[in-house]
Design a protein around this motif. Structure first.
Motif, PDB file in Angstrom:
ATOM      1  N   GLU A  77       0.823  -1.218  -0.180  1.00  0.00           N
ATOM      2  CA  GLU A  77       0.092   0.298  -0.049  1.00  0.00           C
ATOM      3  C   GLU A  77       1.144   1.092   0.077  1.00  0.00           C
ATOM      4  O   GLU A  77       2.158   1.012   0.549  1.00  0.00           O
ATOM      5  CB  GLU A  77      -1.254   0.187   1.286  1.00  0.00           C
ATOM      6  N   ILE A  78       0.523   2.409  -0.974  1.00  0.00           N
ATOM      7  CA  ILE A  78       0.224   3.291  -0.426  1.00  0.00           C
ATOM      8  C   ILE A  78      -0.083   4.124   0.219  1.00  0.00           C
ATOM      9  O   ILE A  78      -0.925   4.408   0.161  1.00  0.00           O
ATOM     10  CB  ILE A  78       0.708   4.545  -1.599  1.00  0.00           C
ATOM     11  N   VAL A  79       0.323   4.527   1.642  1.00  0.00           N
ATOM     12  CA  VAL A  79      -0.553   5.216   2.938  1.00  0.00           C
ATOM     13  C   VAL A  79       0.623   6.834   3.172  1.00  0.00           C
ATOM     14  O   VAL A  79       1.424   6.738   3.529  1.00  0.00           O
ATOM     15  CB  VAL A  79      -1.102   3.923   3.474  1.00  0.00           C
ATOM     16  N   PHE A  80      -0.552   7.523   2.904  1.00  0.00           N
ATOM     17  CA  PHE A  80      -0.420   9.202   4.273  1.00  0.00           C
ATOM     18  C   PHE A  80      -0.492   9.492   4.950  1.00  0.00           C
ATOM     19  O   PHE A  80      -2.180   8.339   5.552  1.00  0.00           O
ATOM     20  CB  PHE A  80      -1.125  10.333   2.578  1.00  0.00           C
ATOM     21  N   VAL A 127       5.021   4.332   3.429  1.00  0.00           N
ATOM     22  CA  VAL A 127       4.309   5.465   4.475  1.00  0.00           C
ATOM     23  C   VAL A 127       4.550   6.657   4.454  1.00  0.00           C
ATOM     24  O   VAL A 127       6.327   6.803   4.118  1.00  0.00           O
ATOM     25  CB  VAL A 127       4.172   4.474   5.572  1.00  0.00           C
ATOM     26  N   ILE A 128       3.970   8.167   4.170  1.00  0.00           N
ATOM     27  CA  ILE A 128       4.109   9.301   3.592  1.00  0.00           C
ATOM     28  C   ILE A 128       3.235  10.094   4.801  1.00  0.00           C
ATOM     29  O   ILE A 128       2.299   9.831   4.919  1.00  0.00           O
ATOM     30  CB  ILE A 128       3.697   9.875   1.867  1.00  0.00           C
ATOM     31  N   VAL A 129       4.174  10.857   4.814  1.00  0.00           N
ATOM     32  CA  VAL A 129       3.946  12.435   6.001  1.00  0.00           C
ATOM     33  C   VAL A 129       3.700  13.041   5.069  1.00  0.00           C
ATOM     34  O   VAL A 129       5.071  13.502   5.049  1.00  0.00           O
ATOM     35  CB  VAL A 129       4.570  12.681   7.255  1.00  0.00           C
ATOM     36  N   SER A 130       2.575  13.839   4.511  1.00  0.00           N
ATOM     37  CA  SER A 130       2.176  15.037   3.820  1.00  0.00           C
ATOM     38  C   SER A 130       0.973  15.593   3.984  1.00  0.00           C
ATOM     39  O   SER A 130      -0.169  14.711   4.463  1.00  0.00           O
ATOM     40  CB  SER A 130       3.110  14.398   2.668  1.00  0.00           C
ATOM     41  N   HIS A 131       0.875  17.369   4.014  1.00  0.00           N
ATOM     42  CA  HIS A 131      -0.631  17.811   3.618  1.00  0.00           C
ATOM     43  C   HIS A 131      -0.883  18.231   2.373  1.00  0.00           C
ATOM     44  O   HIS A 131      -1.784  18.981   1.968  1.00  0.00           O
ATOM     45  CB  HIS A 131      -0.718  18.384   4.561  1.00  0.00           C
ATOM     46  N   ILE A 136      -1.999   8.945  -5.954  1.00  0.00           N
ATOM     47  CA  ILE A 136      -0.804   8.362  -5.597  1.00  0.00           C
ATOM     48  C   ILE A 136      -1.305   7.269  -4.183  1.00  0.00           C
ATOM     49  O   ILE A 136      -1.031   6.618  -3.855  1.00  0.00           O
ATOM     50  CB  ILE A 136       0.620   8.866  -5.094  1.00  0.00           C
ATOM     51  N   ALA A 137      -2.094   7.789  -3.902  1.00  0.00           N
ATOM     52  CA  ALA A 137      -2.412   7.446  -2.390  1.00  0.00           C
ATOM     53  C   ALA A 137      -3.505   6.006  -2.689  1.00  0.00           C
ATOM     54  O   ALA A 137      -5.002   6.552  -2.992  1.00  0.00           O
ATOM     55  CB  ALA A 137      -3.376   8.188  -1.266  1.00  0.00           C
ATOM     56  N   ASP A 138      -3.683   4.894  -1.798  1.00  0.00           N
ATOM     57  CA  ASP A 138      -4.339   3.791  -1.725  1.00  0.00           C
ATOM     58  C   ASP A 138      -4.920   4.244  -0.573  1.00  0.00           C
ATOM     59  O   ASP A 138      -6.569   3.960  -0.881  1.00  0.00           O
ATOM     60  CB  ASP A 138      -3.650   2.683  -1.262  1.00  0.00           C
ATOM     61  N   ARG A 139      -4.808   4.999   0.529  1.00  0.00           N
ATOM     62  CA  ARG A 139      -5.514   5.096   2.197  1.00  0.00           C
ATOM     63  C   ARG A 139      -4.641   5.842   1.981  1.00  0.00           C
ATOM     64  O   ARG A 139      -3.577   6.659   2.525  1.00  0.00           O
ATOM     65  CB  ARG A 139      -5.388   4.064   2.353  1.00  0.00           C
ATOM     66  N   ALA A 140      -5.340   6.486   3.208  1.00  0.00           N
ATOM     67  CA  ALA A 140      -4.692   8.027   4.143  1.00  0.00           C
ATOM     68  C   ALA A 140      -5.258   8.045   5.885  1.00  0.00           C
ATOM     69  O   ALA A 140      -6.676   7.548   5.712  1.00  0.00           O
ATOM     70  CB  ALA A 140      -5.314   9.494   3.357  1.00  0.00           C
ATOM     71  N   ARG A 192     -11.118   9.600  -1.798  1.00  0.00           N
ATOM     72  CA  ARG A 192     -12.126   9.562  -2.043  1.00  0.00           C
ATOM     73  C   ARG A 192     -13.831   9.140  -1.330  1.00  0.00           C
ATOM     74  O   ARG A 192     -14.018  10.494  -0.991  1.00  0.00           O
ATOM     75  CB  ARG A 192     -13.362   9.335  -3.483  1.00  0.00           C
ATOM     76  N   TYR A 193     -13.008   8.328  -0.391  1.00  0.00           N
ATOM     77  CA  TYR A 193     -14.445   8.619   0.196  1.00  0.00           C
ATOM     78  C   TYR A 193     -14.436   9.625   1.907  1.00  0.00           C
ATOM     79  O   TYR A 193     -15.450   9.989   2.568  1.00  0.00           O
ATOM     80  CB  TYR A 193     -13.498   7.184   1.687  1.00  0.00           C
ATOM     81  N   LEU A 194     -12.553  10.024   1.834  1.00  0.00           N
ATOM     82  CA  LEU A 194     -12.494  10.999   3.221  1.00  0.00           C
ATOM     83  C   LEU A 194     -12.753  12.268   2.553  1.00  0.00           C
ATOM     84  O   LEU A 194     -13.900  13.538   2.967  1.00  0.00           O
ATOM     85  CB  LEU A 194     -10.724  11.212   3.538  1.00  0.00           C
ATOM     86  N   ARG A 195     -12.590  12.413   1.066  1.00  0.00           N
ATOM     87  CA  ARG A 195     -13.575  14.290   0.534  1.00  0.00           C
ATOM     88  C   ARG A 195     -15.194  13.747   0.637  1.00  0.00           C
ATOM     89  O   ARG A 195     -15.822  15.057   1.256  1.00  0.00           O
ATOM     90  CB  ARG A 195     -13.018  13.735  -0.169  1.00  0.00           C
ATOM     91  N   GLU A 196     -15.838  12.606   0.578  1.00  0.00           N
ATOM     92  CA  GLU A 196     -17.057  12.482  -0.068  1.00  0.00           C
ATOM     93  C   GLU A 196     -17.871  12.026   1.218  1.00  0.00           C
ATOM     94  O   GLU A 196     -19.238  12.124   1.532  1.00  0.00           O
ATOM     95  CB  GLU A 196     -17.362  11.668  -1.251  1.00  0.00           C
ATOM     96  N   GLU A 197     -17.877  11.254   1.857  1.00  0.00           N
ATOM     97  CA  GLU A 197     -18.107  10.754   2.253  1.00  0.00           C
ATOM     98  C   GLU A 197     -17.338  10.785   4.011  1.00  0.00           C
ATOM     99  O   GLU A 197     -18.748   9.681   5.104  1.00  0.00           O
ATOM    100  CB  GLU A 197     -18.209   9.066   2.349  1.00  0.00           C
TER     101      GLU A 197
END
Length: 251
Positions: free
Chosen positions: A33-36, A197-201, A209-213, A230-235
């Motif tokens: 995974e790519i996770v922020f 695993v990425i720390v970023s805003h 590129i994120a699979d999840r945040a 998409r989930y975090l932005r919309e739901e």
């Protein structure tokens, strides 16, 4: 993806001494995974990474790397865990008196007994993977901001880790250079199977590129919500998170 998480934080309390930043952090990151890691300024995102990689012991709770508890790992087991991940710091942390190639060679010199010729071949391969082979003999002061980030990523990959931690890889970069770093990160994940695993805003990077945040919340002391961009932005039920992803001011 493997059934066993690459990283699991279980009831983790983070901070230093009596200064507790997070009091109950729980999440899993799957292999590949790519996770922020997100959250308001000062909530302890970078501190969380230091706990995960063993630089700072947790106040409470546990970090598991590929199923192995960090707090109880000793000797060869702990060394094997530590070698399973690489870290790129926000500043790049390159040694200014060493060439780019010499910076990438450092972990190989310290942690392997490979012949020098093999070490150099390996280091040059890492530089080629990040598109920086032609700058192998350059000094860090001769590099652009984006090139310094690439060199730092190459050094983080020197010991063939399965997990990469990147602290603000796009900080201070122009949009085009930042997009190029995103493309590099995506390629390292998809072609080489790295867990990243990425720390970023940087919203553009998260969306690209994120699979999840995972969004940390200082008030509750834990994870406010997590999921796809998409989930975090919309739901997401959290108005704070929806405002963050939609660039809206609170109140």
């Amino acid at each position: 993806m493997s059934m066993m998480p690459a990283i699991r934080c279980e009831h983790l309390a983070t901070g230093y001494g009596n200064n507790i930043l997070m009091k109950d952090v729980n999440f899993e990151i799957q292999s590949g995974e790519i996770v922020f890691i997100l959250g308001s300024s000062g909530c302890g995102k970078s501190t969380l990474i230091k706990h995960i990689i063993g630089q700072v012991p947790p106040i409470r709770g546990e970090v598991y790397i590929h199923g192995q508890a960090m707090s109880t790992a000793e000797g060869d087991v702990r060394e094997r865990i530590l070698r399973s991940f690489g870290m790129m710091y926000q500043s790049g942390a390159l040694f200014g008196n060493l060439s780019v190639l010499e910076n990438v060679l450092l972990p190989l010199e310290e942690f392997t007994r490979l012949p020098r010729e093999i070490q150099e071949i390996s280091a040059r391969m890492k530089l080629e993977q990040v598109g920086l082979l032609d700058r192998a003999e350059a000094m860090p002061s001769e590099l652009s901001g984006g090139q310094k980030k690439r060199a730092a990523i190459a050094r983080a990959m020197a010991l063939e880790p399965s997990v990469l931690f990147l602290d603000e890889p796009s900080a201070g970069l122009d949009p085009i250079t930042s997009a190029n770093i995103d493309a590099l990160i995506l390629r390292l994940s998809r072609e080489l199977g790295k867990t990243i695993v990425i720390v970023s805003h940087e919203l553009a990077s998260i969306e690209a590129i994120a699979d999840r945040a995972i969004y940390l919340d200082r008030t509750s002391g834990g994870v406010l919500d997590q999921g796809t961009p998409r989930y975090l932005r919309e739901e997401s039920p959290s108005e704070v998170i929806r405002h963050f992803f939609n660039r809206r001011a609170e109140g």
